[in-house]
Write a protein that holds these residues in place. Structure first.
Motif, short mmCIF file in Angstrom:
data_model
loop_
_atom_site.label_atom_id
_atom_site.label_comp_id
_atom_site.label_asym_id
_atom_site.label_seq_id
_atom_site.Cartn_x
_atom_site.Cartn_y
_atom_site.Cartn_z
N PHE A 110 0.86 -1.16 0.07
CA PHE A 110 -0.08 0.07 0.05
C PHE A 110 0.70 1.31 0.19
O PHE A 110 0.62 2.31 -0.76
N VAL A 111 1.92 1.19 0.99
CA VAL A 111 2.59 2.42 0.96
C VAL A 111 3.30 2.74 -0.20
O VAL A 111 3.55 3.80 -0.87
N GLY A 112 4.15 1.65 -0.81
CA GLY A 112 4.78 1.72 -1.96
C GLY A 112 4.04 2.11 -3.14
O GLY A 112 4.42 2.76 -4.15
N GLY A 113 2.70 1.58 -3.23
CA GLY A 113 1.99 1.68 -4.33
C GLY A 113 1.48 3.16 -4.53
O GLY A 113 1.02 3.75 -5.39
N VAL A 114 1.18 3.81 -3.25
CA VAL A 114 0.64 5.01 -3.17
C VAL A 114 2.06 6.15 -3.96
O VAL A 114 1.40 7.09 -4.74
N LYS A 115 2.94 5.94 -3.61
CA LYS A 115 4.27 6.66 -4.17
C LYS A 115 4.63 6.33 -5.56
O LYS A 115 4.92 6.94 -6.33
N TYR A 116 4.26 4.82 -5.96
CA TYR A 116 4.94 4.32 -7.27
C TYR A 116 3.53 3.29 -7.75
O TYR A 116 3.06 2.71 -7.13
N LYS A 117 2.95 3.63 -8.98
CA LYS A 117 1.82 3.09 -9.45
C LYS A 117 1.93 1.71 -9.39
O LYS A 117 1.13 1.09 -9.01
N ALA A 317 -7.21 -22.94 9.14
CA ALA A 317 -7.76 -21.92 8.17
C ALA A 317 -7.06 -20.37 8.09
O ALA A 317 -7.20 -20.09 6.91
N ALA A 318 -6.76 -19.79 9.05
CA ALA A 318 -6.23 -18.33 9.04
C ALA A 318 -4.87 -18.66 7.96
O ALA A 318 -4.79 -17.80 7.34
N VAL A 319 -3.86 -19.53 8.31
CA VAL A 319 -2.60 -19.54 7.67
C VAL A 319 -3.15 -19.84 6.04
O VAL A 319 -2.59 -19.32 5.08
N ALA A 320 -3.94 -20.91 5.78
CA ALA A 320 -4.36 -21.42 4.37
C ALA A 320 -5.00 -19.95 3.73
O ALA A 320 -4.46 -19.60 2.57
N VAL A 321 -5.90 -19.35 4.37
CA VAL A 321 -6.48 -18.04 3.57
C VAL A 321 -5.22 -16.77 3.40
O VAL A 321 -5.23 -16.51 2.16
N SER A 322 -4.61 -16.89 4.31
CA SER A 322 -3.47 -15.74 4.08
C SER A 322 -2.38 -16.18 3.18
O SER A 322 -2.18 -15.32 2.26
N ALA A 323 -1.89 -17.61 2.99
CA ALA A 323 -1.13 -18.12 1.92
C ALA A 323 -2.08 -17.96 0.76
O ALA A 323 -1.19 -17.59 -0.39
N LEU A 324 -3.01 -18.09 0.51
CA LEU A 324 -3.84 -18.23 -0.86
C LEU A 324 -3.97 -16.72 -1.41
O LEU A 324 -3.61 -16.43 -2.42
N ILE A 325 -4.40 -15.88 -0.48
CA ILE A 325 -4.58 -14.34 -1.11
C ILE A 325 -3.12 -13.63 -1.29
O ILE A 325 -2.87 -12.97 -2.24
N ALA A 326 -2.02 -14.07 -0.36
CA ALA A 326 -0.76 -13.48 -0.59
C ALA A 326 -0.11 -14.17 -1.77
O ALA A 326 0.50 -13.42 -2.74
N SER A 327 -0.28 -15.46 -2.16
CA SER A 327 0.33 -16.03 -3.33
C SER A 327 -0.70 -15.29 -4.58
O SER A 327 -0.09 -15.11 -5.51
N ASP A 332 2.49 -12.81 -9.83
CA ASP A 332 2.69 -12.04 -11.05
C ASP A 332 4.23 -11.26 -11.11
O ASP A 332 4.65 -10.92 -11.94
N GLY A 333 4.70 -11.01 -9.78
CA GLY A 333 5.85 -10.14 -9.73
C GLY A 333 5.71 -8.73 -9.76
O GLY A 333 6.54 -7.84 -9.92
N SER A 334 4.32 -8.12 -9.63
CA SER A 334 3.99 -6.98 -9.62
C SER A 334 3.14 -6.57 -8.30
O SER A 334 2.19 -7.55 -8.19
N THR A 335 3.14 -5.52 -7.93
CA THR A 335 1.98 -4.94 -6.81
C THR A 335 1.55 -3.55 -7.12
O THR A 335 2.26 -2.82 -7.84
N ASN A 336 0.52 -3.13 -6.60
CA ASN A 336 0.14 -1.96 -6.51
C ASN A 336 -0.52 -1.56 -5.24
O ASN A 336 -0.77 -2.73 -4.27
N TRP A 337 -1.17 -0.55 -4.95
CA TRP A 337 -1.68 -0.28 -3.62
C TRP A 337 -2.91 -0.93 -3.34
O TRP A 337 -3.30 -1.08 -2.03
N TYR A 338 -3.51 -1.25 -4.31
CA TYR A 338 -5.06 -1.79 -4.03
C TYR A 338 -4.74 -3.44 -3.77
O TYR A 338 -5.50 -3.89 -2.93
N GLU A 339 -3.78 -3.73 -4.11
CA GLU A 339 -3.50 -5.29 -3.85
C GLU A 339 -3.01 -4.99 -2.24
O GLU A 339 -3.24 -6.09 -1.49
N GLY A 340 -2.39 -4.29 -1.70
CA GLY A 340 -2.10 -4.08 -0.40
C GLY A 340 -3.34 -3.75 0.35
O GLY A 340 -3.37 -4.70 1.44
N ILE A 341 -4.24 -3.31 0.18
CA ILE A 341 -5.40 -2.85 0.78
C ILE A 341 -6.34 -4.45 0.93
O ILE A 341 -6.81 -4.76 1.68
#
Length: 357
Positions: A110-117, A317-327, A332-341
């Motif tokens: 999020f913080v990086g995505g706010v500064k860089y698209k 369950a908590a670890v599974a859903v966390s790994a799923l969304i983080a993966s 794809d090797g790219s991120t933006n602020w919305y993915e951080g949200i």
């Protein structure tokens, strides 16, 4: 880091914590001052590892940052194991994993995505990280699914299976280090010859090489001391506030222990070094799941208080859903602020459920 402000605050918080621990019997005060001091020392530890990373390179630096950033969690967990607080240990392990995958990585994106698209990092490394996260989920799921029936599995068999799984996970982690840092270092690397994502890194380290190592050792020592003082009062405080051991371990202790990763990863993302930030956040989660958690099984045997690797269904369950969304957001090797949200929202959802449960 403003030294004129930082060091006095560090000294005052440490003295307050020592005073509360040795000269008062008010455990909420002991807990609060230990938390405050631990936050400052963990953040200093993060700065020291970031400085060491300047001399060691981004991949090695990210590994060191994750390793020493996890020192607080490991030390806290060892003292919890010594006290026999296994439920809180497992909750803190769960909290460390989801905290790094959702809170640290989410804030960094999020913080990086706010500064860089858009911020990019090595997609090959992201793919391997996703596979290792799935291995972590499997390692937690299998014992929870097969070892919970006392009519079929004895306590001794439970420990035996946990030890075998622990050996397998540690072996997987050691081989991953060899793979990523030795045999396939170029493919996994995010920077070469002083370059970061194709941009020359002109930043200077806060301390000299040996100064950085000295600060690293000192901060790790004080993290250990404050961790012991925190554990001394955590159970009483949880009972007083009506919080469950699961919530305290998974969120409160995990957030405090993750302070080093928070500061380092977010600052790196703000400098458009998302590769290093991802290496710290995801690498730290993998280190907790593949090395710290199984290592605690052996630590418990040394204390003659055997701990298994059977986590609750909530924790799995908590670890599974966390790994799923983080993966999903990082593969794809790219991120933006919305993915951080998105990651932060999942963290809020899990925190709410853990608090209620």
């Amino acid at each position: 880091m403003n030294k004129k402000i930082w060091y006095p605050l560090l000294a005052v918080s440490t003295l307050l914590s020592a005073w509360a621990h040795f000269y008062t019997s008010i455990q909420p005060l002991q807990f609060g001052t230990a938390c405050l001091s631990l936050l400052f020392w963990a953040a200093l530890l993060g700065k020291a590892t970031e400085s060491v990373a300047h001399y060691a390179g981004e991949r090695i630096g990210g590994f060191l940052n994750a390793t020493f950033g996890n020192a607080a969690e490991l030390i806290i967990a060892i003292f919890l194991v010594k006290e026999g607080l296994f439920d809180m240990v497992k909750a803190s392990i769960t909290g460390s994993i989801i905290g790094n995958l959702l809170l640290v990585l989410g804030l960094s994106m999020f913080v990086g995505g706010v500064k860089y698209k858009t911020q990019n990092f090595n997609p090959v490394l992201a793919g391997h990280n996703a596979s290792l996260m799935m291995l972590s989920v499997i390692a937690l799921f299998v014992p929870a699914a097969f070892l919970t029936d006392p009519t079929r599995v004895t306590a001794q068999e439970d420990i035996t299976v946990s030890v075998i799984i622990a050996v397998a996970l540690i072996l997987a982690y050691i081989l991953w280090l060899i793979f990523s840092l030795v045999t396939h270092r170029k493919e996994m690397g995010a920077s070469v010859d002083g370059m970061v994502d194709g941009i020359e890194n002109e930043e200077h380290a806060i301390w000299s090489k040996w100064g950085s190592i000295l600060v690293l050792v000192i901060s790790t020592t004080f993290v250990a001391i404050q961790s012991e003082w925190l554990v001394h009062s955590v159970q009483s405080v949880a009972h007083t506030l009506g919080w469950t051991e699961m919530f305290v371990g998974a969120f409160l202790i995990a957030i405090i222990g993750n302070a080093a990763e928070h500061s380092a990863a977010i600052f790196l993302a703000m400098k458009n070094r998302m590769g290093a930030a991802v290496e710290i956040a995801i690498g730290s989660s993998l280190q907790i799941a593949l090395f710290v958690a199984p290592m605690l099984v052996f630590v418990s045997l040394l204390f003659n208080r055997p701990m298994d690797l059977v986590f609750t269904n909530y924790e799995v369950a908590a670890v599974a859903v966390s790994a799923l969304i983080a993966s999903s957001v990082s593969r794809d090797g790219s991120t933006n602020w919305y993915e951080g949200i998105l990651l932060l929202l999942v963290y809020v959802i899990l925190g709410t459920v853990f608090f209620i449960v």
